[in-house]
Design a protein around this motif. Structure first.
Motif, PDB file in Angstrom:
ATOM      1  N   TYR A  11     118.797 -19.737  49.587  1.00 57.33           N
ATOM      2  CA  TYR A  11     117.565 -20.508  49.481  1.00 57.33           C
ATOM      3  C   TYR A  11     117.851 -22.009  49.443  1.00 57.33           C
ATOM      4  O   TYR A  11     117.072 -22.808  49.972  1.00 57.33           O
ATOM      5  CB  TYR A  11     116.782 -20.071  48.236  1.00 57.33           C
ATOM      6  CG  TYR A  11     116.174 -18.693  48.362  1.00 57.33           C
ATOM      7  CD1 TYR A  11     114.967 -18.508  49.019  1.00 57.33           C
ATOM      8  CD2 TYR A  11     116.811 -17.572  47.838  1.00 57.33           C
ATOM      9  CE1 TYR A  11     114.401 -17.246  49.139  1.00 57.33           C
ATOM     10  CE2 TYR A  11     116.262 -16.308  47.956  1.00 57.33           C
ATOM     11  CZ  TYR A  11     115.056 -16.152  48.624  1.00 57.33           C
ATOM     12  OH  TYR A  11     114.507 -14.903  48.769  1.00 57.33           O
ATOM     13  N   ILE A  12     118.957 -22.389  48.821  1.00 49.88           N
ATOM     14  CA  ILE A  12     119.335 -23.804  48.808  1.00 49.88           C
ATOM     15  C   ILE A  12     119.604 -24.288  50.226  1.00 49.88           C
ATOM     16  O   ILE A  12     119.183 -25.381  50.628  1.00 49.88           O
ATOM     17  CB  ILE A  12     120.572 -24.024  47.911  1.00 49.88           C
ATOM     18  CG1 ILE A  12     120.218 -23.808  46.441  1.00 49.88           C
ATOM     19  CG2 ILE A  12     121.143 -25.435  48.108  1.00 49.88           C
ATOM     20  CD1 ILE A  12     121.406 -23.885  45.499  1.00 49.88           C
ATOM     21  N   THR A  25     114.678 -30.041  54.941  1.00 51.75           N
ATOM     22  CA  THR A  25     114.327 -31.397  54.522  1.00 51.75           C
ATOM     23  C   THR A  25     115.352 -32.455  54.944  1.00 51.75           C
ATOM     24  O   THR A  25     115.168 -33.632  54.667  1.00 51.75           O
ATOM     25  CB  THR A  25     114.160 -31.457  52.988  1.00 51.75           C
ATOM     26  OG1 THR A  25     115.347 -30.943  52.365  1.00 51.75           O
ATOM     27  CG2 THR A  25     112.965 -30.622  52.542  1.00 51.75           C
ATOM     28  N   LEU A  51     107.045 -23.234  50.790  1.00 54.96           N
ATOM     29  CA  LEU A  51     107.726 -24.315  51.509  1.00 54.96           C
ATOM     30  C   LEU A  51     106.869 -24.821  52.664  1.00 54.96           C
ATOM     31  O   LEU A  51     106.748 -26.035  52.887  1.00 54.96           O
ATOM     32  CB  LEU A  51     109.079 -23.821  52.030  1.00 54.96           C
ATOM     33  CG  LEU A  51     109.959 -24.847  52.745  1.00 54.96           C
ATOM     34  CD1 LEU A  51     110.378 -25.971  51.792  1.00 54.96           C
ATOM     35  CD2 LEU A  51     111.199 -24.172  53.334  1.00 54.96           C
ATOM     36  N   TYR A 111     108.418 -17.642  48.840  1.00 54.98           N
ATOM     37  CA  TYR A 111     109.134 -18.921  48.939  1.00 54.98           C
ATOM     38  C   TYR A 111     108.848 -19.613  50.267  1.00 54.98           C
ATOM     39  O   TYR A 111     108.581 -20.825  50.315  1.00 54.98           O
ATOM     40  CB  TYR A 111     110.634 -18.667  48.790  1.00 54.98           C
ATOM     41  CG  TYR A 111     111.506 -19.755  49.385  1.00 54.98           C
ATOM     42  CD1 TYR A 111     111.770 -20.933  48.692  1.00 54.98           C
ATOM     43  CD2 TYR A 111     112.061 -19.602  50.661  1.00 54.98           C
ATOM     44  CE1 TYR A 111     112.559 -21.926  49.239  1.00 54.98           C
ATOM     45  CE2 TYR A 111     112.846 -20.595  51.213  1.00 54.98           C
ATOM     46  CZ  TYR A 111     113.090 -21.752  50.507  1.00 54.98           C
ATOM     47  OH  TYR A 111     113.863 -22.734  51.061  1.00 54.98           O
ATOM     48  N   TRP A 112     108.902 -18.858  51.369  1.00 53.56           N
ATOM     49  CA  TRP A 112     108.705 -19.447  52.694  1.00 53.56           C
ATOM     50  C   TRP A 112     107.305 -20.044  52.844  1.00 53.56           C
ATOM     51  O   TRP A 112     107.139 -21.141  53.393  1.00 53.56           O
ATOM     52  CB  TRP A 112     108.955 -18.394  53.767  1.00 53.56           C
ATOM     53  CG  TRP A 112     108.800 -18.912  55.159  1.00 53.56           C
ATOM     54  CD1 TRP A 112     107.739 -18.716  56.003  1.00 53.56           C
ATOM     55  CD2 TRP A 112     109.725 -19.749  55.873  1.00 53.56           C
ATOM     56  NE1 TRP A 112     107.947 -19.375  57.192  1.00 53.56           N
ATOM     57  CE2 TRP A 112     109.150 -20.008  57.139  1.00 53.56           C
ATOM     58  CE3 TRP A 112     110.960 -20.294  55.556  1.00 53.56           C
ATOM     59  CZ2 TRP A 112     109.792 -20.796  58.094  1.00 53.56           C
ATOM     60  CZ3 TRP A 112     111.603 -21.080  56.510  1.00 53.56           C
ATOM     61  CH2 TRP A 112     111.020 -21.320  57.750  1.00 53.56           C
ATOM     62  N   GLU A 132     114.856 -25.384  62.653  1.00 54.00           N
ATOM     63  CA  GLU A 132     113.933 -24.820  61.673  1.00 54.00           C
ATOM     64  C   GLU A 132     113.384 -23.461  62.117  1.00 54.00           C
ATOM     65  O   GLU A 132     113.299 -22.529  61.321  1.00 54.00           O
ATOM     66  CB  GLU A 132     112.773 -25.787  61.409  1.00 54.00           C
ATOM     67  CG  GLU A 132     113.191 -27.069  60.701  1.00 54.00           C
ATOM     68  CD  GLU A 132     113.553 -28.191  61.682  1.00 54.00           C
ATOM     69  OE1 GLU A 132     113.899 -27.868  62.837  1.00 54.00           O
ATOM     70  OE2 GLU A 132     113.496 -29.368  61.283  1.00 54.00           O
ATOM     71  N   SER A 188     116.296 -24.745  52.047  1.00 57.88           N
ATOM     72  CA  SER A 188     115.549 -25.899  51.530  1.00 57.88           C
ATOM     73  C   SER A 188     116.146 -27.218  52.007  1.00 57.88           C
ATOM     74  O   SER A 188     115.422 -28.109  52.467  1.00 57.88           O
ATOM     75  CB  SER A 188     115.525 -25.858  49.998  1.00 57.88           C
ATOM     76  OG  SER A 188     114.966 -24.658  49.520  1.00 57.88           O
TER      77      SER A 188
END
Length: 476
Positions: A60-61, A68, A179, A175-176, A455, A64
């Motif tokens: 997940y890190i 970004t 985000l 989570y997705w 992405e 993320s």
């Protein structure tokens, strides 16, 4: 107090930080760039250690930070080697996965019998063979493409170890979508308050960024992602999945949660409009067709379909003639064909003789801007494909293009099979949502190079990991 190995390690870390803080402060006071660089290195090393220690959190890190990174690049004021950061993070996650020996459930996956994985393996072989393509002029171009491809394969392997049950899938989808909502909200801020100074300076500094951002009807907004096109595609896929989730019963998704989803959909729709990605406008109705065909017997499905149809008719034929965003949406469905579309059609016809005379393609990274960068003088250099399938057939031949199409076909097919295999309604909606979003992404591949964008490749390979793993978990 008795000193144990754990206490000694803790005191060593505290002492190390106590020494480093004043040292960094002194270095930064003498040379700001060196101080900032050292700080970034230390923070990056700490994040990498976390990824090694807990590869599931690292997964997940990685997502993320990768999503970004373009924002951080714009804040720096110049293009950075973001690929190095991505590779370091992903390799740290992979090492953590190897050290922890992954999860036992991955043994259920039949790597050399699963059609999607076989398709991926064959495509990797094609890419390796392209090294020997006589049409390729640059080893560096081949290396860069292979590096990006291997990054996706490693991400897929880690994902197969992360998604060990349906609960893990629900966690990821939550989570997705969170985000995506954050990205949509940031895009709305860009529209309502204008681009921040460092964002304006960045797109003005680089001509290629300026050309893809500024259009006749205004600015194509990109949120914190790399460009407006990839941002619009992700917004469209998220809209599809959230509209599908709205059809759940109240016992599955409560009314307050549905209100939150509706607010998120509104932000996503606005962001999609502000991105100016006409491909995304077409993706939403086509993606929802998959869901409607699988659930026409349900009342909630019919209600959502009616609401979506009404909203679409209002946008297309309502009395809104001065809003540039709505005008751009309408041009994707009605009215005269845009000149840019005509140019793309002429380019496809012009390149057909090359396709017929080069069955193995011209080599990877030989088309478009990458072709001009890595293979200057190549016949395909600077040829803008504007089409993922066309790029695949030009660079890797007909076999490569069929394998790229196979990625999408088997992803959708397995997701639909999982829809009928899983028991709980929420899990069914997530599976058909992945199928619908993947179908929309396959459609977008005709107008964008969706599968190779950073992405969108994260989204697609996460979906692949989910559907493959659930296929074997639910079969057991």
């Amino acid at each position: 107090m008795q000193l144990t190995k754990k206490n000694i390690t803790l005191w060593f870390i505290i002492l190390l930080w106590a020494i480093m803080v004043p040292v960094l402060a002194y270095v930064a006071s003498t040379d700001l760039k060196v101080g900032v660089g050292l700080s970034v290195m230390i923070i990056g090393a700490a994040i990498c250690l976390v990824c090694v220690a807990n590869y599931k959190l690292g997964y997940y890190i990685y997502i993320s930070i990768t999503m970004t990174l373009p924002l951080l690049e714009r804040m720096s004021g110049s293009e950075q080697s973001v690929g190095v950061v991505m590779d370091a993070l992903l390799l740290s996650v992979l090492f953590g996965c190897i050290f922890k020996r992954g999860d036992e459930t991955i043994k259920k996956v039949k790597f050399f019998k699963d059609p999607l994985l076989i398709c991926l393996f064959l495509y990797l072989i094609i890419l390796v063979m392209e090294f020997f393509n006589p049409e390729t002029h640059s080893f560096l171009g081949w290396y860069v493409f292979m590096r990006v491809s291997l990054r996706c394969y490693i991400f897929l392997y880690v994902g197969l170890n992360v998604f060990n049950n349906l609960k893990d899938v629900r966690t990821f989808m939550k989570y997705w979508l969170i985000l995506g909502t954050a990205a949509a909200f940031y895009c709305c801020i860009q529209q309502w308050h204008g681009l921040l100074p460092y964002e304006q300076a960045f797109i003005n500094k680089y001509r290629d960024k300026f050309g893809t951002t500024m259009i006749i009807s205004g600015i194509r907004l990109f949120s914190f992602m790399s460009d407006a096109a990839v941002f619009g595609i992700i917004m469209a896929c998220n809209i599809i999945m959230m509209l599908i989730l709205l059809t759940a019963k109240r016992t599955v998704i409560t009314i307050p949660t549905k209100i939150v989803i509706i607010v998120s959909i509104m932000l996503h729709v606005l962001a999609l409009g502000y991105s100016g990605t006409r491909t995304g406008y077409v993706m939403v109705p086509l993606g929802l067709m998959v869901f409607f065909m699988a659930n026409l017997q349900k009342r909630n499905t019919i209600l959502v379909a009616m609401a979506f149809a009404f909203f679409s008719l209002v946008i297309l034929y309502g009395p809104f003639h001065s809003n540039p965003t709505i005008v751009r949406v309408r041009t994707a469905f009605i009215g005269k064909q845009d000149e840019s579309v005509n140019v793309r059609d002429r380019n496809r016809h012009r390149i057909q003789p090359y396709l017929q005379s080069h069955p193995f393609g011209g080599g990877v990274n030989t088309t478009g801007g990458n072709g001009a960068k890595y293979n200057p003088g190549h016949q395909l250099a600077d040829f803008q494909t504007d089409n993922g399938f066309l790029r695949a057939v030009l660079e890797t031949g007909w076999i490569g293009m069929l394998l790229v199409a196979g990625h999408f076909f088997f992803l959708i097919q397995i997701a639909v099979s999982n829809f009928f295999r899983v028991k709980w309604e929420l899990d069914k909606l997530l599976m058909i949502g992945i199928a619908a979003a993947s179908f929309a992404a396959a459609i977008s591949q005709y107008a964008q190079d969706t599968s190779t964008l950073v992405e969108t490749s994260i989204m697609l390979y996460a979906f692949m990991a989910i559907v493959i793993k659930i296929k074997y978990l639910e079969r057991a």
